[in-house]
Design a protein around this motif. Structure first.
Motif, PDB file in Angstrom:
ATOM      1  N   GLU A 224      36.783  34.210  45.659  1.00 49.58           N
ATOM      2  CA  GLU A 224      36.268  32.870  45.365  1.00 49.58           C
ATOM      3  C   GLU A 224      35.736  32.203  46.634  1.00 49.58           C
TER       4      GLU A 224
ATOM      5  N   ARG B  48      42.673  40.261  36.493  1.00 46.39           N
ATOM      6  CA  ARG B  48      42.333  40.307  37.920  1.00 46.39           C
ATOM      7  C   ARG B  48      41.986  41.727  38.361  1.00 46.39           C
TER       8      ARG B  48
ATOM      9  N   GLU C   4      41.734  37.606  44.615  1.00 48.59           N
ATOM     10  CA  GLU C   4      40.942  36.695  43.792  1.00 48.59           C
ATOM     11  C   GLU C   4      40.565  35.437  44.573  1.00 48.59           C
ATOM     12  N   ALA C   5      41.523  34.910  45.346  1.00 47.43           N
ATOM     13  CA  ALA C   5      41.241  33.721  46.157  1.00 47.43           C
ATOM     14  C   ALA C   5      40.173  34.022  47.204  1.00 47.43           C
TER      15      ALA C   5
ATOM     16  N   ALA D 210      46.341  38.099  43.503  1.00 44.46           N
ATOM     17  CA  ALA D 210      46.030  36.675  43.619  1.00 44.46           C
ATOM     18  C   ALA D 210      45.288  36.377  44.913  1.00 44.46           C
ATOM     19  N   TYR D 211      45.726  36.991  46.026  1.00 40.72           N
ATOM     20  CA  TYR D 211      45.033  36.760  47.293  1.00 40.72           C
ATOM     21  C   TYR D 211      43.621  37.350  47.270  1.00 40.72           C
TER      22      TYR D 211
ATOM     23  N   GLN E 147      47.171  38.005  33.025  1.00 40.96           N
ATOM     24  CA  GLN E 147      46.367  37.508  34.140  1.00 40.96           C
ATOM     25  C   GLN E 147      46.155  38.596  35.182  1.00 40.96           C
ATOM     26  N   ASP E 148      47.211  39.353  35.497  1.00 45.28           N
ATOM     27  CA  ASP E 148      47.081  40.446  36.465  1.00 45.28           C
ATOM     28  C   ASP E 148      46.115  41.511  35.963  1.00 45.28           C
TER      29      ASP E 148
ATOM     30  N   ALA F  53      42.006  30.098  41.936  1.00 45.68           N
ATOM     31  CA  ALA F  53      43.098  31.060  42.079  1.00 45.68           C
ATOM     32  C   ALA F  53      44.286  30.393  42.764  1.00 45.68           C
ATOM     33  N   SER F  54      45.480  30.677  42.278  1.00 48.26           N
ATOM     34  CA  SER F  54      46.699  30.191  42.919  1.00 48.26           C
ATOM     35  C   SER F  54      47.576  31.387  43.264  1.00 48.26           C
TER      36      SER F  54
END
Length: 338
Positions: free
Chosen positions: A315, A45, A311-312, A308-309, A41-42, A278-279
């Motif tokens: 979005e 991303r 990606e969020a 992750a941040y 996943q990383d 994204a979580s």
């Protein structure tokens, strides 16, 4: 014609073709191997976020980040989403509306007693422009800090005229001032709140159009959420008709536990449109960064938390710009080459 097209629609850019090819090279994994799944996943991303520039909204978006439950990552989410948006090329203002001043600390902003702060704006009618400081580590990010003085603001606001509207008036005046000065328009304003529904939080709700709610992927995650939503409806009915919950972000997510997956499923089931895809994982790096006066993006930009941040934030930016899917071109390129 040198570039392929997506079913006769728009051309697929060379960068998107390369991005899609890289995505195909990442091996498929499943939840039976959590570490491998996280690494994959990383990797995806990193490929999608490399050099990404986020679209600008049609007008300034003002968010209040709120949750009456403490310890869910409100401040952490505020500063890291703000840093991610700024890194993506947007102009962002963070308003630290929490007397603890943790957002100011995480962004490396001076906020000791006596520093002009949001307290002076709300209580003494100081112009917001006079208290804002730039975040030196992140171009495009500016901050209105909080000092310990703000802890007494709740009591002082009680007797003031239009006490619920003071922050909104200050923000509107500042945005108009920037336009008059020929300064670049702010794309995002993020307001960090204390974990209570006092006058400071009400001021933040009245000043904003959108509410972002961080929800931790743990037991009692939804505790108090119904009350928060009722309070938002009260604000809508009496003080700010434009206010609405636009974004829910899952924090402290540990894909290795059934509980985290169950909570995530429940939140997405109840709030399918608002919950980000994204979580945010539970991460030591995210927790360590504020002690160095940094966001996780500057502290460890390659970490799972930073990715992750980003990606969020991407979005959020694409939702605000009306994009249906920020990976459309990459997916089209992948489909084309199957």
């Amino acid at each position: 014609m040198s570039e392929s097209t997506n079913g006769g629609q728009q051309p697929v850019e060379p960068d998107e073709r390369r991005r899609a090819a890289l995505l195909r090279s990442v091996p498929d994994t499943d939840e039976s191997t959590p570490l491998a799944a996280q690494l994959a996943q990383d990797a995806r991303r990193r490929i999608m976020l490399q050099g990404a520039r986020f679209p600008k909204p049609a007008e300034t978006r003002i968010f209040t980040i709120a949750n009456q439950k403490g310890g869910v990552g409100k401040t952490t989410t505020t500063v890291n989403i703000a840093a991610s948006l700024a890194t993506g090329g947007l102009n962002v203002l963070v308003i630290d509306n929490d007397p603890q001043g943790n957002a100011s600390t995480a962004l490396g902003i001076d906020h000791h007693a006596g520093v002009p702060s949001i307290y002076d704006v709300v209580i003494n009618d100081t112009a917001l422009a006079d208290v804002i400081q730039p975040c030196e580590a992140i171009p495009g990010l500016i901050v209105a800090p909080a000092t310990i003085d703000l802890s007494g603001a709740e009591i002082e606001l009680v007797s003031m005229v239009a006490r619920e509207n003071r922050l909104r008036s200050a923000v509107r005046t500042y945005l108009a001032w920037r336009a008059a000065q020929g300064l670049p328009r702010l794309d995002y304003v993020l307001i960090d709140c204390p974990p209570s529904l006092g006058l400071l939080t009400i001021n933040a709700f009245v000043a904003a159009q959108e509410v972002m709610i961080p929800i931790q992927c743990e037991y009692y995650a939804l505790e108090g959420l119904s009350q928060l939503l009722r309070n938002i409806e009260l604000i809508r009915g009496h003080l700010n008709k434009a206010l609405h919950v636009s974004t829910i972000i899952l924090t402290m997510f540990d894909r290795r536990t059934n509980l985290a997956r169950e909570v995530a499923h429940e939140v997405r089931e109840h709030f399918p449109a608002e919950t980000l895809g994204a979580s945010i994982p539970r991460s030591v790096r995210i927790s360590e960064a504020p002690s160095y006066g940094q966001t996780v993006l500057t502290y460890d930009p390659g970490s799972s938390g930073a990715l992750a941040y980003q990606e969020a934030a991407q979005e959020i930016a694409h939702r605000g710009a009306g994009s249906t899917n920020h990976v459309t071109n990459a997916a089209a390129a992948e489909e084309e080459n199957r």
